[in-house]
Write a protein that holds these residues in place. Structure first.
Motif, PDB file in Angstrom:
ATOM      1  N   LEU A 176      51.842  69.989  32.041  1.00  0.00           N
ATOM      2  CA  LEU A 176      51.954  71.744  32.791  1.00  0.00           C
ATOM      3  C   LEU A 176      53.358  71.867  32.199  1.00  0.00           C
ATOM      4  O   LEU A 176      53.600  72.379  32.100  1.00  0.00           O
ATOM      5  CB  LEU A 176      51.266  71.559  34.138  1.00  0.00           C
ATOM      6  CG  LEU A 176      50.779  72.876  33.837  1.00  0.00           C
ATOM      7  CD1 LEU A 176      50.029  73.601  32.209  1.00  0.00           C
ATOM      8  CD2 LEU A 176      50.460  73.558  35.387  1.00  0.00           C
ATOM      9  N   LEU A 179      54.439  71.701  29.242  1.00  0.00           N
ATOM     10  CA  LEU A 179      53.385  72.753  28.521  1.00  0.00           C
ATOM     11  C   LEU A 179      54.340  74.070  28.352  1.00  0.00           C
ATOM     12  O   LEU A 179      54.575  75.196  27.462  1.00  0.00           O
ATOM     13  CB  LEU A 179      52.586  72.870  28.102  1.00  0.00           C
ATOM     14  CG  LEU A 179      51.194  72.985  27.076  1.00  0.00           C
ATOM     15  CD1 LEU A 179      51.714  72.814  26.514  1.00  0.00           C
ATOM     16  CD2 LEU A 179      49.782  72.844  27.687  1.00  0.00           C
ATOM     17  N   PHE A 194      53.350  80.590  21.602  1.00  0.00           N
ATOM     18  CA  PHE A 194      52.082  80.956  23.469  1.00  0.00           C
ATOM     19  C   PHE A 194      52.941  82.003  23.996  1.00  0.00           C
ATOM     20  O   PHE A 194      52.638  82.621  25.102  1.00  0.00           O
ATOM     21  CB  PHE A 194      52.376  79.572  24.316  1.00  0.00           C
ATOM     22  CG  PHE A 194      51.799  78.287  23.886  1.00  0.00           C
ATOM     23  CD1 PHE A 194      51.029  77.755  23.263  1.00  0.00           C
ATOM     24  CD2 PHE A 194      52.801  77.222  23.269  1.00  0.00           C
ATOM     25  CE1 PHE A 194      50.968  76.801  22.796  1.00  0.00           C
ATOM     26  CE2 PHE A 194      52.572  75.903  23.319  1.00  0.00           C
ATOM     27  CZ  PHE A 194      50.821  75.560  22.479  1.00  0.00           C
TER      28      PHE A 194
ATOM     29  N   ILE B  15      43.639  75.494  30.298  1.00  0.00           N
ATOM     30  CA  ILE B  15      44.543  76.081  30.002  1.00  0.00           C
ATOM     31  C   ILE B  15      45.100  74.903  28.746  1.00  0.00           C
ATOM     32  O   ILE B  15      45.535  74.803  27.744  1.00  0.00           O
ATOM     33  CB  ILE B  15      45.874  75.803  30.860  1.00  0.00           C
ATOM     34  CG1 ILE B  15      45.795  77.009  32.164  1.00  0.00           C
ATOM     35  CG2 ILE B  15      47.043  75.317  30.385  1.00  0.00           C
ATOM     36  CD1 ILE B  15      46.171  76.380  33.319  1.00  0.00           C
ATOM     37  N   PHE B  16      45.072  73.218  28.988  1.00  0.00           N
ATOM     38  CA  PHE B  16      45.473  72.682  27.549  1.00  0.00           C
ATOM     39  C   PHE B  16      44.286  72.620  26.759  1.00  0.00           C
ATOM     40  O   PHE B  16      45.437  72.406  25.713  1.00  0.00           O
ATOM     41  CB  PHE B  16      45.190  70.866  28.142  1.00  0.00           C
ATOM     42  CG  PHE B  16      46.132  70.710  29.240  1.00  0.00           C
ATOM     43  CD1 PHE B  16      47.128  70.896  28.989  1.00  0.00           C
ATOM     44  CD2 PHE B  16      45.550  69.994  30.701  1.00  0.00           C
ATOM     45  CE1 PHE B  16      48.232  70.244  30.533  1.00  0.00           C
ATOM     46  CE2 PHE B  16      46.852  69.711  31.836  1.00  0.00           C
ATOM     47  CZ  PHE B  16      48.229  69.731  31.185  1.00  0.00           C
ATOM     48  N   ALA B  19      45.243  75.678  24.448  1.00  0.00           N
ATOM     49  CA  ALA B  19      46.898  75.376  24.395  1.00  0.00           C
ATOM     50  C   ALA B  19      47.033  74.466  22.740  1.00  0.00           C
ATOM     51  O   ALA B  19      47.539  74.818  22.198  1.00  0.00           O
ATOM     52  CB  ALA B  19      47.831  74.712  25.056  1.00  0.00           C
ATOM     53  N   LEU B  20      45.652  73.441  22.856  1.00  0.00           N
ATOM     54  CA  LEU B  20      45.410  72.510  21.908  1.00  0.00           C
ATOM     55  C   LEU B  20      44.955  73.215  20.727  1.00  0.00           C
ATOM     56  O   LEU B  20      45.412  72.856  19.609  1.00  0.00           O
ATOM     57  CB  LEU B  20      44.904  72.119  22.410  1.00  0.00           C
ATOM     58  CG  LEU B  20      44.551  70.266  21.612  1.00  0.00           C
ATOM     59  CD1 LEU B  20      45.147  69.185  21.539  1.00  0.00           C
ATOM     60  CD2 LEU B  20      43.178  70.169  21.251  1.00  0.00           C
ATOM     61  N   SER B  23      47.954  75.079  19.514  1.00  0.00           N
ATOM     62  CA  SER B  23      49.321  74.547  18.731  1.00  0.00           C
ATOM     63  C   SER B  23      48.502  74.845  17.164  1.00  0.00           C
ATOM     64  O   SER B  23      49.528  74.280  16.653  1.00  0.00           O
ATOM     65  CB  SER B  23      49.005  72.958  19.826  1.00  0.00           C
ATOM     66  OG  SER B  23      48.434  72.389  19.800  1.00  0.00           O
ATOM     67  N   PRO B  40      53.817  70.375  21.274  1.00  0.00           N
ATOM     68  CA  PRO B  40      52.677  71.118  22.262  1.00  0.00           C
ATOM     69  C   PRO B  40      51.289  71.105  21.873  1.00  0.00           C
ATOM     70  O   PRO B  40      50.695  70.678  22.440  1.00  0.00           O
ATOM     71  CB  PRO B  40      52.713  72.601  21.672  1.00  0.00           C
ATOM     72  CG  PRO B  40      54.077  72.309  21.534  1.00  0.00           C
ATOM     73  CD  PRO B  40      54.347  71.329  20.789  1.00  0.00           C
ATOM     74  N   SER B  44      49.062  69.439  24.943  1.00  0.00           N
ATOM     75  CA  SER B  44      48.000  69.223  25.166  1.00  0.00           C
ATOM     76  C   SER B  44      46.604  68.450  25.733  1.00  0.00           C
ATOM     77  O   SER B  44      45.950  68.418  26.307  1.00  0.00           O
ATOM     78  CB  SER B  44      47.649  70.648  24.026  1.00  0.00           C
ATOM     79  OG  SER B  44      48.584  71.425  24.033  1.00  0.00           O
ATOM     80  N   GLY B  47      47.436  66.372  27.489  1.00  0.00           N
ATOM     81  CA  GLY B  47      47.060  66.573  29.366  1.00  0.00           C
ATOM     82  C   GLY B  47      45.289  66.804  29.780  1.00  0.00           C
ATOM     83  O   GLY B  47      45.296  67.044  30.617  1.00  0.00           O
ATOM     84  N   ALA B  48      44.817  66.977  28.026  1.00  0.00           N
ATOM     85  CA  ALA B  48      42.938  66.948  28.115  1.00  0.00           C
ATOM     86  C   ALA B  48      42.920  66.658  28.990  1.00  0.00           C
ATOM     87  O   ALA B  48      41.987  65.836  29.967  1.00  0.00           O
ATOM     88  CB  ALA B  48      42.819  67.951  27.465  1.00  0.00           C
TER      89      ALA B  48
END
Lengths: 498, 151
Positions: A176, A179, A194, B15-16, B19-20, B23, B40, B44, B47-48
């Motif tokens: 996190l 990111l 982003f 969030i992930f 972001a995925l 990206s 990213p 992501s 992270g996911a």
């Protein structure tokens, strides 16, 4: 070696200038104050005081911030001994015997031996830093982007693996952080990422507002929930230990120095582990282990020495490799970056004047802290009577100034508030913040070295496996993660054994 | 705590995933090598996957305390007061200027947190607003906002 000595002498001369001595003294006083005030740890304290250094020259700014950092490590002891509440996390273990000593009327001796042990630990660790740092920096100069990528990965894995109770939560928090570091203009191609169309995000999410939110604001939200306790009434007259107490403490101080120094070299160990290890070792080697927890002076001397030796040794990975070992060191790294400097081997080459002045200031700072802590300990103890409302308001005031003044942006105050709420929530549900902060600060460097490496190889990932040092570092990163997995029993077992 | 952690995991997963997807709009690989979306995207994704693992672990674990993590009413009111004061300070900082905003912020917050000594409140508010402004603006040369009233 001659070079090192010459640089050190030049650094000492710079650090001894009246201006830099004043910065070190102000830093030591503010750091001790931060350490003394419960609820305000070194990371938050260092972050909220960054605005004080905005207009200073980089050497003065870094001398002051470093002094704030190790001053806070010193100051945390006072609350541990007098109110059984650690001023910062590394002083938790000092509560066990320090508070008992205070209850027996030996609070002054506990604080005295803590200050002396911290001084010895800090000085020895700084001398070791002077010896170890230059060759390590020279070695790191031979690193290319792939090696730096692997090295930062090792640092991040160590921090993730060692920081929290769960490897999974540590990893998620690190990802996190990485990111969040991607928000803003892509440094290689110049494309916005982003940013949600918000111009203020084109420069990325500011590190300082995030840190102030996660540590400063979150800390205050937690403090208003549980205000701290009253100071116990103890006489602080006899600060120096008796001859018998000296004899018992000397070995503890020596062992604490060694433990703190060596653990300080490993990123991610954090300040708490060295103090616990020093305490446990001391209890093991003691002929009277049953006295530990009842006011044993070794139980104060060993962890406090280890704490300060760690604090000074933890600067080695930052100064030589550009890897922050803990959130507080990450804040210091942020301060370097704000001043247009990137910590790491190139800093030794390009700005030896600055690096050596900062290192030399550690020595001077340790002497100042001994002077501040021994005769003025009663004064610091009196500060503990300050009502928490005033501490909260003062902290928030500095947070607002710090978040706003870096870019004169109200948006950054908003970022700080949002991350304050996030930090509060993360603490409540026991998710680690350290990997997030370190991911955030290391993110741009990791991405840049990864992409540069892949550009060097034309997109071929084998570049990471064909360079021996890079391969070794990647294997270390994997070993750290696997080791953390094996080290940690499943959550159920951990909980029941706690 | 368990419910809080589950909620946090769902938020993180959101969030992930977001972001995925975002990206994917950036270039992952181009002629020069990895593009702006490359790092990213992988972050992501990792992270996911990790968040799903924590979600499953938390849902199945019996060791994570199930007690409430919510603060008492009094503590919640005080924490809420801190946040409202911070938001108000951010909103008023540029229109009113640092000195007036901080004077109100400090006095209001001290009262909200339970400080009762009028002289201490006034002195702290004055020192924290006008005093701190003087130190930062004139001595440390740190730019702080001056409002429409010249304060």
């Amino acid at each position: 070696m001659v070079d090192t000595f010459q640089h050190l002498l030049a650094g000492l001369t710079a650090a001894m200038s009246l201006q830099n001595l004043s910065f070190a003294l102000i830093g030591c006083i503010l750091g001790t104050l931060i350490g003394v005030l419960p609820g305000l740890g070194p990371a938050a304290g260092t972050a909220i005081l960054i605005p004080l250094t905005f207009k200073l020259d980089p050497t003065g700014a870094l001398i002051m911030l470093s002094a704030i950092y190790y001053g806070a490590m010193y100051g945390g002891t006072i609350t541990s001994v007098l109110i059984n509440v650690p001023g910062e996390a590394a002083s938790v273990i000092t509560c066990f015997d320090g508070y008992q000593m205070a209850k027996q009327g030996r609070g002054g001796t506990a604080l005295g031996i803590a200050a002396i042990g911290s001084f010895i630990g800090g000085i020895v660790a700084t001398i070791a830093l002077i010896v170890v740092a230059p060759p390590l920096a020279r070695l790191a100069l031979s690193f290319g982007p792939p090696e730096f990528f692997a090295l930062m990965l090792v640092g991040l894995c160590l921090i993730t693996g060692l920081a929290g109770q769960s490897l999974l939560t540590g990893l998620v928090m690190a990802v996190l952080g990485l990111l969040i570091a991607m928000v803003g203009i892509d440094p290689v191609r110049g494309a916005p990422r982003f940013t949600l169309g918000i111009p203020s995000l084109y420069d990325g999410v500011g590190f300082i507002p995030v840190v102030m939110g996660l540590f400063g604001v979150a800390e205050i939200l937690l403090t208003v929930e549980a205000p701290y306790r009253e100071v116990i009434k103890t006489k602080l007259t006899s600060l120096l230990p008796s001859r018998a107490e000296w004899r018992r403490s000397l070995g503890a101080i020596a062992r604490g120095t060694g433990i703190g120094f060596f653990l300080g070299l490993i990123p991610g160990v954090g300040a708490i582990i060295p103090t616990f290890v020093a305490y446990v070792v001391e209890k093991r080697v003691s002929k009277t282990p049953e006295k530990f927890g009842q006011g044993a002076i070794e139980g104060v001397a060993a962890p406090e020495t280890a704490n300060n030796a760690y604090a000074n040794a933890a600067m080695i990975p930052l100064l030589t490799l550009g890897i922050p070992s803990s959130p507080t060191i990450a804040v210091l790294m942020g301060a370097f970056i704000i001043n247009g400097l990137t910590p790491g081997p190139f800093l030794f080459k390009e700005r030896p004047d600055l690096v050596w002045a900062v290192i030399a200031s550690f020595m001077i700072g340790n002497v100042m802290l001994l002077i501040l802590n021994l005769p003025f300990v009663g004064l610091w103890a009196r500060l503990l009577r300050l009502p928490y409302q005033y501490v909260c308001v003062g902290t928030l005031l500095f947070c607002v100034i710090g978040a706003y003044s870096l870019q004169q942006s109200v948006f950054d105050i908003g970022v700080m508030i949002v991350f304050g709420i996030i930090g509060y929530a993360l603490r409540k549900i026991d998710l680690p913040i350290a990997p997030l902060v370190l991911g955030l600060i290391l993110g741009p460097f990791i991405e840049k070295s990864l992409r540069t490496s892949l550009e060097m190889s034309g997109g071929d990932f084998s570049i990471f496996f064909t360079r021996p040092l890079c391969l070794v570092l990647l294997l270390v990163a994997i070993a750290v993660l696997v080791g953390s997995l094996l080290r940690l029993p499943p959550p159920e077992v951990r909980k029941s054994s706690a | 705590m368990r419910r809080g952690r589950l909620v946090a995991c769902v938020c993180l997963l959101g969030i992930f995933v977001l972001a995925l997807l975002t990206s994917l709009d950036y270039s992952l690989i181009d002629a020069l090598g990895p593009g702006p979306g490359f790092f990213p995207f992988w972050l992501s994704l990792i992270g996911a996957v990790l968040t799903v693992a924590i979600l499953v672990e938390t849902a199945r674990s019996h060791s994570i305390p199930t007690g409430s993590i919510l603060p008492s009413r009094q503590a919640a009111l005080q924490a809420g007061g801190v946040l409202i004061a911070l938001i108000a300070a951010a909103a008023l900082l540029e229109p009113l200027g640092f000195r007036l905003t901080m004077l109100l912020f400090i006095a209001g917050l001290l009262l909200a947190l339970g400080a009762r000594s009028p002289s201490a409140i006034v002195l702290t508010a004055l020192a924290g607003s006008f005093g701190v402004f003087h130190v930062f603006f004139y001595w440390l040369k740190v730019p702080l906002p001056i409002g429409a009233l010249g304060l």
